[in-house]
Each structure stands twice: as structure tokens, then as C-alpha cells.
Design a protein around this motif. Structure first.
Motif, PDB file in Angstrom:
ATOM      1  N   THR A   1       0.845  -1.209   0.000  1.00 19.54           N
ATOM      2  CA  THR A   1       0.000   0.000   0.000  1.00 19.54           C
ATOM      3  C   THR A   1       0.875   1.252   0.000  1.00 19.54           C
ATOM      4  O   THR A   1       1.824   1.356   0.784  1.00 19.54           O
ATOM      5  CB  THR A   1      -0.921   0.011   1.235  1.00 19.54           C
ATOM      6  OG1 THR A   1      -1.680  -1.187   1.226  1.00 19.54           O
ATOM      7  CG2 THR A   1      -1.856   1.205   1.228  1.00 19.54           C
TER       8      THR A   1
ATOM      9  N   ILE B   1      -8.953   4.128  -4.737  1.00 11.30           N
ATOM     10  CA  ILE B   1      -8.062   4.600  -3.669  1.00 11.30           C
ATOM     11  C   ILE B   1      -8.893   5.246  -2.559  1.00 11.30           C
ATOM     12  O   ILE B   1      -9.643   6.193  -2.819  1.00 11.30           O
ATOM     13  CB  ILE B   1      -7.056   5.630  -4.248  1.00 11.30           C
ATOM     14  CG1 ILE B   1      -6.168   4.951  -5.304  1.00 11.30           C
ATOM     15  CG2 ILE B   1      -6.240   6.288  -3.145  1.00 11.30           C
ATOM     16  CD1 ILE B   1      -5.248   5.907  -6.060  1.00 11.30           C
TER      17      ILE B   1
ATOM     18  N   SER C   1      -6.496   3.319   8.655  1.00  9.50           N
ATOM     19  CA  SER C   1      -5.422   3.050   7.673  1.00  9.50           C
ATOM     20  C   SER C   1      -4.906   1.627   7.824  1.00  9.50           C
ATOM     21  O   SER C   1      -4.682   0.930   6.824  1.00  9.50           O
ATOM     22  CB  SER C   1      -4.261   4.019   7.858  1.00  9.50           C
ATOM     23  OG  SER C   1      -4.728   5.333   7.814  1.00  9.50           O
TER      24      SER C   1
ATOM     25  N   ALA D   1      -5.742  -2.207   0.310  1.00  7.44           N
ATOM     26  CA  ALA D   1      -5.984  -0.935  -0.405  1.00  7.44           C
ATOM     27  C   ALA D   1      -4.718  -0.562  -1.176  1.00  7.44           C
ATOM     28  O   ALA D   1      -3.616  -0.682  -0.653  1.00  7.44           O
ATOM     29  CB  ALA D   1      -6.333   0.170   0.593  1.00  7.44           C
ATOM     30  N   PRO D   2      -4.851  -0.106  -2.434  1.00  6.03           N
ATOM     31  CA  PRO D   2      -3.656   0.189  -3.231  1.00  6.03           C
ATOM     32  C   PRO D   2      -2.854   1.370  -2.692  1.00  6.03           C
ATOM     33  O   PRO D   2      -1.626   1.396  -2.764  1.00  6.03           O
ATOM     34  CB  PRO D   2      -4.219   0.520  -4.622  1.00  6.03           C
ATOM     35  CG  PRO D   2      -5.667   0.842  -4.410  1.00  6.03           C
ATOM     36  CD  PRO D   2      -6.111   0.123  -3.178  1.00  6.03           C
TER      37      PRO D   2
ATOM     38  N   ILE E   1      -4.981  -1.121   4.875  1.00  3.52           N
ATOM     39  CA  ILE E   1      -3.748  -1.751   4.374  1.00  3.52           C
ATOM     40  C   ILE E   1      -3.859  -3.273   4.489  1.00  3.52           C
ATOM     41  O   ILE E   1      -3.539  -4.006   3.545  1.00  3.52           O
ATOM     42  CB  ILE E   1      -2.516  -1.208   5.141  1.00  3.52           C
ATOM     43  CG1 ILE E   1      -2.316   0.269   4.801  1.00  3.52           C
ATOM     44  CG2 ILE E   1      -1.269  -2.019   4.817  1.00  3.52           C
ATOM     45  CD1 ILE E   1      -1.304   1.000   5.667  1.00  3.52           C
TER      46      ILE E   1
END
Ligand code: FAD
Length: 318
Positions: free
Chosen positions: A14, A236, A288, A296-297, A292
Motif C-alpha cells: 500500500t 483509492i 489506515s 488498499a492500493p 492496508i
């Protein structure tokens, strides 16, 4: 380099990125650098720079009366992108709006971006102006973001507006568009809004960046629904750490999003905004980490011009 190539190159890891807002005209660009500098240690492959529409401001005349003038308070998006690119060797992404620009003016902006070596464009419709109750398209401009995406794609194919010579210089912009895990405020339903998103991707968008959300379940569901209707480009997630008490009223009001009860009570129990900032940081860290863990990219942060809280989050997460 294109956002999609950064994602491919990361090979499942990520990435960290963020969005900044140009300074108000008359302010120094050094203030912007002071907020970007501390985040560069986390190696963002790209930074987004917002664009604002013109708005009415009140100017005080010599006789003391106020005069209404239309002006763009935060110009300089493309210039800032070029400055960031060459100062930090980072891909800087200008936000380009439908509202306030004719197609011709849009093309001039895109030509500048191409000459400056900017490889990505974030294509957005823009909101209604403050004095309007709904979005009114600019005469000669694009109506929806999908129309703007189509204009950029056509430029990528060498189709300049009203060109009189044969094109020997085609840009190859990677195009980002906005997505709304809790639906866009004007959309009659989530399903309709997703169909509109699909239209943007079909028109040529290469990736999606989401509106902020505070409940990851909304993002995961959105990604699943998007996939189920054939949206296969990277989506995103956009994260905004809550920073002041007022955010619990204004963010849901402006963006029509839900705040989880746990977050609301954590904010309510704060004595002051310093504590709210800590709550916002901790919430964003947990969000976050889960994003991750679920592949998630990129985790993209809305910095709103202040980097200290984003730095604390990035330190824990990246
Ligand atoms: P669109 O995709 O055009 O959608 C707007 C609305 O129209 C939606 O309700 C959609 O469902 C509907 N719609 C789309 N196509 C059709 C159609 N053919 N027929 C009928 N309805 C349709 N704003 C700024 O001013 N500056 C910025 O820099 C900026 N950056 C942003 C970055 C991100 C990541 C996000 C999520 C938003 C950003 N915005 C910015 C806000 C954005 O401009 C607003 O949310 C705006 O109201 C919608 O923009 P859009 O590009 O999603 O519009």
C-alpha cells in the motif's frame, strides 16, 4: 509516472499519498512547502493539488461600503504541481474542474500540464458555487466529470479542439475521478451513482479516489459493488483525520456522510480541539491499518493544508 504504474510497481504494497490546497492568493508558497516537507520522508509517489472555483468576495471600497467581486481565491494549481514535481521529484496531480471553465480553457490547462511533464489529471465536475443552490454548468464547458474525462481522452488521442495542423504531440494522461462510498449528495441512489462512476471509467478514467469516510465498511462495500458492475480500476480510499470539534457537524453536513457512534462519542468527550486532534489521529491510524491489511492500493490523506497530524498517522502506519 502514472498513478496506475506506481500502483503496479508497488506490487501489492500500500502506498501513501496526500492532497494539498493551494495557498490563498497573496500568501507565500513557502507555507505550503513547510507542510509538504515533513511528509516527504514517507515517500509519497504522488501528491494531489486541489483547484477552487471562482467565488463572490466582499471588497471594502474607499467610502466604506462593501462591493461584491467574483474572484478565484486559491489560484496556482498547475504552477504548484510543477514546483512540487521539480522540487521534490514527485508526481504532482492537478485537479481540473468542469465548473468555471470552458472546454477551450480546459484545453489550455491540459496543454500546460503536458508541457510541464505532469502525467496525471484528476478530473472533477466541481460543486455548485456558494450562491447557487445547484451546480450550473459553465457555458461552453463540460457538464459532468465524464464529459471532462472524454475531453482528456480525446486529447490523449491527439484530438485538440479546432486544430488546424496535424498533431505530432499527444499527451498520455492517466485520469483519476472521484467516487463516493456513501453516494454523491445529489445522486438519487447509491446504484445510480455507481452507474455514473462506471460511465466515467468507460469514458477513460484509470483510477478512482474516494470521498472521505470514517467507517471502513462503507469503503469495502463500495469496492465490492463497483466490482460487481464491472469497475476494475484501482479505487483509492481517501482519509481525513478529524481535527476540530466542529467537524462532527460540518463534515456530515457538507459531504452527507455518516460518522460512527464511537467516533462521535470520542469527540464529544474531548475537552478541547487539541484532544479532538488526537482522537482524529488515532481513528485515522486504525482506519489506515485496516485498509492496508485489506489490500488498499494507496491510502490518500486529505491534509487541508496542515501536515502535523498526517505525519503522526504516517509514522505509525507506513
Ligand atoms: P460527477 O461525476 O459529474 O457527478 C456529479 C453528480 O452528477 C453525481 O450526483 C452523479 O451521480 C451525477 N451524474 C453524473 N453523470 C450524470 C449524467 N450523465 N446524468 C445525470 N446525473 C449524472 N471539488 C473542487 O471544487 N475542487 C477540487 O479540487 C476537488 N477535489 C476532489 C477530490 C476528490 C477525491 C473528491 C471525492 C471530490 C473532490 N471535489 C473537488 C469535490 C467534487 O467536485 C464534488 O463532489 C462535485 O459535487 C462532484 O464532482 P464529480 O467529479 O464527482 O462529479
Amino acid at each position: 509516472m502514472k498513478v496506475t504504474d506506481h500502483i503496479k510497481q508497488a506490487n501489492g504494497k500500500t502506498l501513501f499519498s496526500f492532497e494539498i490546497v493551494p495557498p490563498q492568493k497573496g500568501q507565500n508558497i513557502q507555507d505550503l512547502y513547510n507542510n509538504v516537507d515533513p511528509l516527504m520522508e514517507f515517500k509519497p509517489p504522488f501528491i494531489d493539488v486541489t483547484t477552487s472555483r471562482e467565488e463572490y468576495v466582499y471588497i471594502k471600497k474607499e467610502n466604506g461600503l462593501l462591493e461584491q467581486k467574483m474572484t478565484r481565491m486559491r489560484p496556482g494549481t498547475v504552477g504548484i504541481c510543477a514546483a512540487l514535481k521539480y522540487k521534490y521529484d514527485v508526481d504532482a496531480i492537478p485537479h481540473v474542474l468542469c465548473g468555471g471553465f470552458t472546454k477551450e480553457e480546459t484545453e489550455y490547462v491540459l496543454v500546460d500540464c503536458h508541457y510541464l511533464g505532469l502525467d496525471n489529471i484528476m478530473a472533477l465536475r466541481g460543486d455548485a458555487m456558494k450562491h447557487e443552490s445547484f451546480f450550473i454548468p459553465t457555458e461552453g464547458g463540460n457538464r459532468y466529470a465524464s464529459d471532462l474525462v472524454a475531453q482528456i481522452r480525446e486529447l490523449n488521442e491527439g484530438k485538440y479542439l479546432h486544430n488546424i495542423i496535424e498533431t505530432n504531440n499527444k499527451p498520455d494522461f492517466c485520469i483519476g475521478v472521484a467516487g463516493y462510498p456513501e453516494k454523491h449528495l445529489e445522486a438519487p441512489s447509491m446504484e445510480t451513482d455507481l452507474r455514473r462512476l462506471k460511465e466515467k471509467v468507460d469514458a477513460g478514467a484509470d483510477y478512482v479516489v474516494t470521498q472521505m469516510f470514517f467507517d471502513n465498511a462503507k469503503y469495502f462495500e463500495f469496492v465490492e459493488k463497483a466490482k460487481s458492475i464491472g469497475i476494475t480500476v484501482p479505487i483509492i480510499p481517501g482519509i481525513k483525520p478529524v481535527a476540530v470539534k466542529r467537524h462532527q457537524q460540518i463534515l456530515p453536513q457538507i459531504f452527507r456522510l455518516d460518522m460512527p457512534e464511537d467516533l462521535i462519542s470520542a469527540i464529544e468527550s474531548c475537552k478541547d480541539n487539541k484532544q479532538v486532534r488526537e482522537v482524529g489521529i488515532e481513528w485515522a491510524i486504525q482506519q489506515s491499518k485496516e485498509l492496508i491489511a485489506n489490500g488498499a492500493p494507496v491510502v490518500h490523506f486529505y491534509s487541508m493544508g496542515k501536515s502535523d497530524n498526517i505525519k503522526k498517522i504516517a509514522k505509525e502506519v507506513f
